[in-house]
Structures are given as structure tokens and as C-alpha cells.
Write an enzyme that holds these catalytic residues in place. Structure first.
Site, PDB file in Angstrom:
ATOM      1  N   HIS A  63      29.247  61.318 -12.505  1.00 30.67           N
ATOM      2  CA  HIS A  63      28.286  61.170 -13.593  1.00 30.67           C
ATOM      3  C   HIS A  63      28.214  62.421 -14.456  1.00 30.67           C
ATOM      4  CE1 HIS A  63      25.936  57.653 -11.553  1.00 30.67           C
ATOM      5  NE2 HIS A  63      27.093  57.286 -12.062  1.00 30.67           N
TER       6      HIS A  63
ATOM      7  N   HIS B 215      36.917  51.506 -15.532  1.00 32.92           N
ATOM      8  CA  HIS B 215      37.129  52.946 -15.614  1.00 32.92           C
ATOM      9  C   HIS B 215      38.600  53.293 -15.827  1.00 32.92           C
ATOM     10  CE1 HIS B 215      33.075  54.388 -14.665  1.00 32.92           C
ATOM     11  NE2 HIS B 215      32.999  53.418 -13.776  1.00 32.92           N
TER      12      HIS B 215
END
Length: 408
Positions: free
Chosen positions: A246, A385
């Protein structure tokens, strides 16, 4: 040294990897239901109901594939898209269920709804029928229920939107920023860009006050909960401690936000105190320092304690994908060579350990010795992703992916 990020040959390799990834998920679409959870061979697992977030990610990547001119992507995207107007849609109370059963105890999730906005934005850019109406509806739900009067993200509600959960999270906030940046590009409505910038600034300030380790969990008043899920350190969505990936993902999003504000010539949205770029660099540096080879072996670990001590040492594919994308974004923004060197290192690791050339896609998880594992993420449920890691290095920081490909 020749930089991969400036190499036409590397760009060709990236495009081939995009195509290879999209080939893996061609059986994922289930008309009227959404996109199924894929196993290690790319086969839908029949005992898992299609989930909204998986469905949206697959709509998004296959819309991107269609915009790239890859035949067959429209079919996969529209099959998955039909689930967002079918079984995943709550026609009684509005919004979207967590999965196609309609009775998930998770309730109505900001995380899911952010991905509906992203999927609808990409599908609209790709010209899919009904996507513009879906985007309008999704933005209405997000604006009405998931952005509070202060512009902050409400993490979840019960089914009829009468009771909000006693929790706020940076993960759903992060994906709301991504979604609103995309929606602003497609709708040309600046309020969504302003909202995204406000949320991104808030996250940067919270990280800056915490040595650039992003706090993940909060009270409804947005007070950090540093011990949250201490007994569940490898949770898929709400692990204890700082999530290395993150920090990398937020670093990139801050640069997208800065570039989007500049492109829109919006000058009255305050930046983080240190500025967008410095905040992005600090988040990236902290994540790399804490996460890369933290236990002496190649790879990014999943989480650390608040002092940087490794907690969950498994390597998740999405963290490496975000490292690749963040290094590319920082190089595009700064032209500094060390980001280009990092980019090469991260891709070398991905190609050596994550890319599955036998069965397709990427392994989603490796253990601390970089052997294939499944304690956090079984199977290979989606392509989001990895596909983005192949596209972000070739595109500008603004507009967002689908808008950039549509305009090109």
C-alpha cells in the site's frame, strides 16, 4: 546503462506480457453472474460465487485489452459486466452485493463500489453498451452513501444503507481515489477529481505523521487503530501493521493525482504539506527500505510492524506489481536513474519467481523462500495488478489507463 523504461524492445515485451496475462482469464466471464474466481490453471472455481471486486477488476482489464486492440477481450469484459447489472446488483436497496449470492455478511463495501466505478469507467471508455449508465449509477451510490459530508470514505454499510460499520480503512480509501480519478477522466466532472485529491492528501498526511508507514485502520472519527487485527497478521484485506504494497500503491496514486490536477489546471486543491512528489518519494522509500529483502532473501514481504519489523514474510504478487508501477511512475516524474534501476530489479524478480510460464498468469503468493504458496491468496483469482504493471510504464501519469488508451 540502457534503461528498460526508455527501450522500445522492453515496451514490446510488456505488450506481449499483457496479452499473455489476458489469455489466462478468457474463461472467467459468467453471463449474468460476473467473473469467477480462477484457480492456478485459469479455470473458474465452481464453489466460489462471483465476487463484485473480482468481476470489476476483470471488466477493467479486459476493457483495457479491447482498447489495446486484442481480439476476444470485449467478449470477456461484457460477460463479466453483465453480472454488475445482474446477480451482483441489489435492485431493492441499490448498490452492489459483495458476491452473487446476495447474502454475504460483508454487507455493502466501499471497496466493492470503488471497483464498480473503475470498471464502469473503463467499460465506458471502451464503448461497451450500457456502461455509461452503469457509471452514472455507481457514482450516485458512491457519492450518496460512501462519501460522508466531510468527503471521507465510509467503509461499509448494512444492506439497506441504514447502519454504517464502526470502522474506517485506508484500503477502501485508496481504491476510491483510483476510481474517482478514472471517473473524472471519463465524465470530465471535476468534483470527482477534487474528491480524489482531498482523500489522497489526507492519506499522505497520515503517513507523514507516522514515519511514512501508512496507517491502515481507523475509528469512524479517523483516529488510527494501530493494534487492529494483531491476531490476524495475514488477513487478505485488513492485515495488522503496515502493508508494504500500500505504501508503493499510494506513492503512485499521489503522482497520478498531481498530474491529473495539473492537466485539469486546478490550482486550488491543497497538496500534502511536503508536496505531492516528496510525499510519493517518501512513501516509496519507506516501503522499499522496510519491505525489500527484509529477511535477507529477494522479494517484498507483505507486512511489517510499526517499527519496520517484518510480520508476514510471504511475498504477494500484487506487491511486486505495485513496486514496478511505482518505480515507473517516479522515473517518469523525475527522470532519476535509481528509479529506473529499481524498476529493472523488480521486473527481474517478477520474471524469476512470479511469472508462471507453464500454467499462465502470475503465482499470487510465494513463501519466504520464494516457493509457491497459498496461505493468503489461493489460486490466481484475477489479473488486475499484473496487467496494470505491464501498462503503467508505457503511459503518461495522466489521464488514467482507460482514458489514455481511448485517446491514443
Amino acid at each position: 546503462m540502457r534503461k528498460w523504461l526508455d527501450s522500445p524492445d522492453h515496451a514490446s515485451w510488456l505488450r506481449a506480457e499483457t496479452t499473455r496475462l489476458l489469455d489466462f482469464g478468457r474463461s472467467s466471464g459468467i453471463p449474468g453472474q460476473g467473473a469467477g474466481w480462477l484457480d492456478s490453471y485459469g479455470i473458474v472455481e465452481p464453489d466460489r460465487a462471483p465476487a463484485t471486486w473480482i468481476t470489476c477488476r476483470m471488466v477493467h482489464v479486459y476493457a483495457l485489452g479491447h482498447l489495446l486492440g486484442i481480439p476476444g477481450c470485449r467478449t470477456v469484459a461484457t460477460q463479466a459486466l453483465s453480472g454488475l447489472t445482474g446477480a451482483l446488483r441489489d435492485r431493492e436497496f441499490g448498490g452492489w452485493f459483495n458476491d452473487a449470492t446476495g447474502d454475504s455478511p460483508a454487507g455493502k463495501q466501499a471497496y466493492d463500489h470503488a471497483f464498480v466505478v473503475l470498471a464502469a469507467s473503463s467499460a465506458t471508455a471502451a464503448g461497451f453498451m450500457g456502461a455509461d449508465r452503469l457509471l452514472e449509477d455507481a457514482l450516485d451510490v458512491v457519492g450518496t452513501h460512501f462519501l460522508d459530508p466531510d468527503g471521507m470514505v465510509v467503509d461499509s454499510w448494512n444492506r439497506d444503507f441504514t447502519a454504517a460499520a464502526n470502522y474506517r480503512g485506508i484500503n477502501s480509501t485508496m481504491h476510491t481515489v483510483e476510481a474517482l480519478l478514472a471517473a473524472a477522466d471519463i465524465t470530465q466532472d471535476r468534483r470527482w477529481l477534487r474528491s480524489a485529491a482531498s482523500l489522497a492528501r489526507f492519506a499522505a498526511e497520515k503517513a507523514g505523521a507516522n514515519q511514512w508507514r501508512m496507517p491502515e485502520h481507523f475509528t469512524p472519527e479517523w483516529e488510527p487503530l494501530p493494534q487492529y487485527n494483531e491476531d490476524r497478521p495475514n488477513d487478505q484485506f485488513r492485515p495488522y501493521g503496515a502493508t508494504v504494497g500500500h505504501g508503493l500503491e499510494w506513492a503512485r496514486l499521489l503522482l497520478h493525482t498531481e498530474a491529473s490536477l495539473q492537466a485539469a489546471e486546478i490550482e486550488d486543491c491543497p497538496a500534502p504539506a511536503v508536496g505531492w512528489l516528496v510525499a510519493a518519494q517518501a512513501l516509496y522509500d519507506r516501503a522499499v527500505t522496510d519491505g525489500w529483502e527484509a529477511d535477507g532473501k529477494p522479494g517484498f514481504i507483505y507486512t511489517t510492524g510499526w517499527d519496520g519489523t517484518p510480520i508476514t514474510r510471504d511475498r504477494l504478487h500484487w506487491v511486486t506489481a505495485e513496486a514496478i508501477a511505482a518505480a515507473a511512475a517516479l522515473y517518469r516524474r523525475t527522470s532519476e536513474d535509481h528509479y529506473a534501476r529499481d524498476y529493472t530489479t523488480w521486473w527481474e524478480f517478477a520474471a524469476t519467481y512470479f511469472i508462471d510460464r507453464q500454467r499462465g498468469s502470475w503465482h499470487h503468493e510465494l513463501d519466504p523462500s520464494n516457493r509457491v504458496a497459498a496461505s493468503v491468496w489461493p489460486g490466481k483469482p484475477d489479473l488486475y495488478h499484473a496487467v496494470q504493471a505491464t501498462l503503467i510504464p508505457t503511459l503518461p501519469l495522466a489521464p488514467s489507463l482507460a482514458a489514455a488508451l481511448a485517446r491514443a
